[in-house]
Design a protein around this motif. Structure first.
Motif, PDB file in Angstrom:
ATOM      1  N   LYS A 118     -25.287 -35.982   2.681  1.00  0.00           N
ATOM      2  CA  LYS A 118     -23.925 -35.578   2.946  1.00  0.00           C
ATOM      3  C   LYS A 118     -24.039 -35.074   4.199  1.00  0.00           C
ATOM      4  O   LYS A 118     -24.957 -34.419   4.991  1.00  0.00           O
ATOM      5  CB  LYS A 118     -23.415 -34.284   1.931  1.00  0.00           C
ATOM      6  CG  LYS A 118     -23.395 -34.730   0.481  1.00  0.00           C
ATOM      7  CD  LYS A 118     -22.981 -33.558  -0.429  1.00  0.00           C
ATOM      8  CE  LYS A 118     -22.694 -33.912  -1.887  1.00  0.00           C
ATOM      9  NZ  LYS A 118     -22.032 -32.857  -2.611  1.00  0.00           N
ATOM     10  N   LEU A 119     -22.558 -35.084   4.821  1.00  0.00           N
ATOM     11  CA  LEU A 119     -22.318 -34.845   6.321  1.00  0.00           C
ATOM     12  C   LEU A 119     -22.447 -33.169   6.529  1.00  0.00           C
ATOM     13  O   LEU A 119     -21.968 -32.659   5.729  1.00  0.00           O
ATOM     14  CB  LEU A 119     -21.091 -35.183   6.600  1.00  0.00           C
ATOM     15  CG  LEU A 119     -20.622 -34.865   8.128  1.00  0.00           C
ATOM     16  CD1 LEU A 119     -21.376 -35.651   9.004  1.00  0.00           C
ATOM     17  CD2 LEU A 119     -19.125 -35.401   8.208  1.00  0.00           C
ATOM     18  N   LYS A 120     -23.408 -32.872   7.456  1.00  0.00           N
ATOM     19  CA  LYS A 120     -23.750 -31.757   7.796  1.00  0.00           C
ATOM     20  C   LYS A 120     -23.507 -31.347   9.191  1.00  0.00           C
ATOM     21  O   LYS A 120     -22.884 -30.180   9.813  1.00  0.00           O
ATOM     22  CB  LYS A 120     -24.847 -30.896   7.246  1.00  0.00           C
ATOM     23  CG  LYS A 120     -25.292 -31.020   5.828  1.00  0.00           C
ATOM     24  CD  LYS A 120     -26.562 -30.662   5.524  1.00  0.00           C
ATOM     25  CE  LYS A 120     -26.702 -30.387   3.862  1.00  0.00           C
ATOM     26  NZ  LYS A 120     -28.006 -29.980   3.287  1.00  0.00           N
ATOM     27  N   TYR A 121     -24.170 -32.255  10.192  1.00  0.00           N
ATOM     28  CA  TYR A 121     -24.083 -32.083  11.468  1.00  0.00           C
ATOM     29  C   TYR A 121     -23.833 -33.186  11.960  1.00  0.00           C
ATOM     30  O   TYR A 121     -24.510 -34.511  11.786  1.00  0.00           O
ATOM     31  CB  TYR A 121     -25.348 -31.613  12.052  1.00  0.00           C
ATOM     32  CG  TYR A 121     -25.339 -30.903  13.342  1.00  0.00           C
ATOM     33  CD1 TYR A 121     -24.866 -29.674  13.825  1.00  0.00           C
ATOM     34  CD2 TYR A 121     -25.842 -31.881  14.250  1.00  0.00           C
ATOM     35  CE1 TYR A 121     -24.813 -29.505  15.182  1.00  0.00           C
ATOM     36  CE2 TYR A 121     -25.683 -31.615  15.684  1.00  0.00           C
ATOM     37  CZ  TYR A 121     -25.625 -30.403  16.194  1.00  0.00           C
ATOM     38  OH  TYR A 121     -25.309 -29.855  17.498  1.00  0.00           O
ATOM     39  N   PHE A 122     -22.843 -33.512  13.044  1.00  0.00           N
ATOM     40  CA  PHE A 122     -22.453 -34.946  13.657  1.00  0.00           C
ATOM     41  C   PHE A 122     -21.796 -34.663  15.195  1.00  0.00           C
ATOM     42  O   PHE A 122     -20.673 -34.001  15.081  1.00  0.00           O
ATOM     43  CB  PHE A 122     -21.509 -35.575  12.845  1.00  0.00           C
ATOM     44  CG  PHE A 122     -21.453 -37.009  13.326  1.00  0.00           C
ATOM     45  CD1 PHE A 122     -22.211 -37.987  12.890  1.00  0.00           C
ATOM     46  CD2 PHE A 122     -20.303 -37.307  13.975  1.00  0.00           C
ATOM     47  CE1 PHE A 122     -22.073 -39.279  13.294  1.00  0.00           C
ATOM     48  CE2 PHE A 122     -19.850 -38.677  14.434  1.00  0.00           C
ATOM     49  CZ  PHE A 122     -20.948 -39.491  14.165  1.00  0.00           C
ATOM     50  N   LEU A 123     -22.498 -35.070  15.891  1.00  0.00           N
ATOM     51  CA  LEU A 123     -22.169 -35.131  17.334  1.00  0.00           C
ATOM     52  C   LEU A 123     -21.426 -33.432  17.737  1.00  0.00           C
ATOM     53  O   LEU A 123     -20.523 -33.218  18.414  1.00  0.00           O
ATOM     54  CB  LEU A 123     -20.959 -35.931  17.771  1.00  0.00           C
ATOM     55  CG  LEU A 123     -21.451 -37.374  17.344  1.00  0.00           C
ATOM     56  CD1 LEU A 123     -19.881 -38.030  17.824  1.00  0.00           C
ATOM     57  CD2 LEU A 123     -22.332 -37.800  18.540  1.00  0.00           C
ATOM     58  N   GLY A 124     -22.365 -32.390  17.244  1.00  0.00           N
ATOM     59  CA  GLY A 124     -22.145 -31.036  17.772  1.00  0.00           C
ATOM     60  C   GLY A 124     -21.132 -30.494  16.657  1.00  0.00           C
ATOM     61  O   GLY A 124     -20.909 -29.260  16.704  1.00  0.00           O
ATOM     62  N   LEU A 125     -20.502 -31.405  15.710  1.00  0.00           N
ATOM     63  CA  LEU A 125     -19.924 -30.618  14.681  1.00  0.00           C
ATOM     64  C   LEU A 125     -20.505 -30.376  13.302  1.00  0.00           C
ATOM     65  O   LEU A 125     -21.512 -31.123  12.786  1.00  0.00           O
ATOM     66  CB  LEU A 125     -18.771 -31.648  14.356  1.00  0.00           C
ATOM     67  CG  LEU A 125     -17.745 -32.123  15.586  1.00  0.00           C
ATOM     68  CD1 LEU A 125     -16.697 -33.358  15.013  1.00  0.00           C
ATOM     69  CD2 LEU A 125     -17.183 -31.019  15.996  1.00  0.00           C
ATOM     70  N   GLY A 133     -12.816 -25.595   0.258  1.00  0.00           N
ATOM     71  CA  GLY A 133     -12.795 -26.671   1.191  1.00  0.00           C
ATOM     72  C   GLY A 133     -13.877 -26.906   1.825  1.00  0.00           C
ATOM     73  O   GLY A 133     -14.948 -26.450   1.754  1.00  0.00           O
ATOM     74  N   MET A 134     -13.443 -27.496   3.275  1.00  0.00           N
ATOM     75  CA  MET A 134     -14.395 -27.769   4.227  1.00  0.00           C
ATOM     76  C   MET A 134     -14.326 -26.980   5.498  1.00  0.00           C
ATOM     77  O   MET A 134     -13.149 -26.944   5.805  1.00  0.00           O
ATOM     78  CB  MET A 134     -14.643 -29.180   4.408  1.00  0.00           C
ATOM     79  CG  MET A 134     -14.803 -30.326   3.400  1.00  0.00           C
ATOM     80  SD  MET A 134     -14.655 -32.082   3.735  1.00  0.00           S
ATOM     81  CE  MET A 134     -15.920 -32.196   5.254  1.00  0.00           C
ATOM     82  N   PHE A 135     -15.218 -26.364   6.097  1.00  0.00           N
ATOM     83  CA  PHE A 135     -15.303 -25.698   7.251  1.00  0.00           C
ATOM     84  C   PHE A 135     -16.007 -26.598   8.334  1.00  0.00           C
ATOM     85  O   PHE A 135     -17.251 -26.733   8.228  1.00  0.00           O
ATOM     86  CB  PHE A 135     -15.713 -24.283   7.276  1.00  0.00           C
ATOM     87  CG  PHE A 135     -15.731 -23.344   8.284  1.00  0.00           C
ATOM     88  CD1 PHE A 135     -14.510 -22.784   8.652  1.00  0.00           C
ATOM     89  CD2 PHE A 135     -16.874 -23.319   8.978  1.00  0.00           C
ATOM     90  CE1 PHE A 135     -14.454 -21.980   9.743  1.00  0.00           C
ATOM     91  CE2 PHE A 135     -16.694 -22.324  10.141  1.00  0.00           C
ATOM     92  CZ  PHE A 135     -15.622 -21.696  10.556  1.00  0.00           C
ATOM     93  N   VAL A 136     -15.142 -26.493   9.418  1.00  0.00           N
ATOM     94  CA  VAL A 136     -15.969 -27.503  10.622  1.00  0.00           C
ATOM     95  C   VAL A 136     -16.072 -26.522  11.842  1.00  0.00           C
ATOM     96  O   VAL A 136     -14.842 -25.935  12.136  1.00  0.00           O
ATOM     97  CB  VAL A 136     -14.880 -28.649  10.691  1.00  0.00           C
ATOM     98  CG1 VAL A 136     -15.797 -29.635  11.971  1.00  0.00           C
ATOM     99  CG2 VAL A 136     -14.769 -29.631   9.637  1.00  0.00           C
ATOM    100  N   SER A 137     -17.050 -26.444  12.321  1.00  0.00           N
ATOM    101  CA  SER A 137     -17.271 -25.543  13.423  1.00  0.00           C
ATOM    102  C   SER A 137     -18.149 -26.152  14.452  1.00  0.00           C
ATOM    103  O   SER A 137     -18.810 -27.215  14.132  1.00  0.00           O
ATOM    104  CB  SER A 137     -17.708 -24.093  12.952  1.00  0.00           C
ATOM    105  OG  SER A 137     -19.062 -24.266  12.516  1.00  0.00           O
TER     106      SER A 137
END
Length: 304
Positions: A118-125, A133-137
């Protein structure tokens, strides 16, 4: 997902020759090698790889986006599948698990793939999931900026910019090292992907890239001190919000003291989730505040 040795999958369209690799003994020293596949280091390699990947995705039924060529979408009835490509890394998002599994098997047949979960870290995101929901930081990215500026011990600032700060009319000595200013502003521009409140001040700072003054550098460091007080702030994408688009726009009449052009700003929400935002100087001079507001409204309408 990640592709192993992605550039080696690309097909060359022209004849390319290379010298024999070190350690290879040949009877004739004038012999060379003809490349059958694109190697790392060739200028054609990224283009050849993306061409091969695009053909593979289109053969599965995907359609390439005209707004972003790295985005591919598959829509069949109620099934939606989206692929976002960054060189050899894929983000897969969809609403049907069986279709995602079928697509993964298809990729494994075409390339040597690695599933990263599952997506956790991608290009600094950084992406965090929960029932709401989903929290993007960009927390780690923000801390790297603070560390690079050496402001971990500085006092945090409650706001990203000072009140009535007139950077366009700043006077003073030129910055001795403009490279560090350009690097910092460039990193702040990337940070606006999850920090809408920085759009205004970053928009102002980016206007002085060519000849930054000492006062501009101080204003940029003021933004970093603001980040120190809230490094983990980001965007919350709600899982329970309705699919209703709402937009808010505003303008600042004659905000630029040099050109007398106004600023347009808007934000767009999908339900309770913020999905788009922008602050930009208008292309022409508005002769009234109402005219500036209408231009801002037109930009927001185009975004909708």
């Amino acid at each position: 997902m990640d592709v192993h040795n992605a550039f080696l999958h690309g097909d060359l369209e022209e004849e390319i020759y290379m010298q024999l690799p070190p350690g290879f003994k040949a009877d004739d020293p004038s012999k060379v090698c003809r490349l059958r596949k694109s190697l790392y280091g060739l200028k054609q390699s990224p283009r050849c790889w993306f061409s091969k990947l695009s053909k593979t995705l289109l053969a599965f039924g995907f359609k390439q986006s005209y707004e972003d060529y790295s985005l591919f979408s598959l829509i069949e009835g109620n099934i939606c599948l989206h692929i976002l490509v960054y060189v050899d890394d894929f983000i897969i998002a969809g609403n049907d698990i069986s279709t995602i599994h079928r697509f993964k098997k298809y990729l494994h047949k075409c390339f040597k793939m690695k599933v990263l979960g599952k997506l956790k870290y991608f290009l600094g995101l950084e992406v965090a999931r929960g029932p709401e929901g989903m929290f993007v930081s960009q927390r780690k990215y923000t801390l790297d900026i603070i560390a690079e500026c050496g402001l971990f011990g500085a006092k945090p600032s409650p706001v990203p910019t000072e009140l009535n700060q007139k950077l366009a009319l700043a006077k003073g000595p030129l910055l001795t090292d403009p490279g560090k200013y350009r690097r910092l502003v460039g990193r702040l521009i990337y940070l606006t992907f999850t920090r809408p409140e920085l759009n205004y001040i970053v928009h102002l700072l980016s206007q002085f890239m060519q000849k930054p003054l000492e006062e501009h550098w101080v204003a940029a460091l003021h933004v970093v001190r603001y980040l120190k007080g809230c490094p983990d702030q980001g965007i919350m994408l709600s899982s329970t919000a309705d699919l209703t688009l709402t937009a808010y726009c505003n303008s600042d009449w004659s905000a630029c003291l040099l050109t007398r052009r106004s600023l347009s700003a808007y934000i767009v929400q999908l339900g309770d989730s913020l999905v788009s935002w922008k602050t930009k100087k208008q292309k022409t001079v508005s002769r009234s505040s109402a005219e500036a507001e209408f231009r801002s409204m037109a930009d927001a309408t185009c975004e909708l």
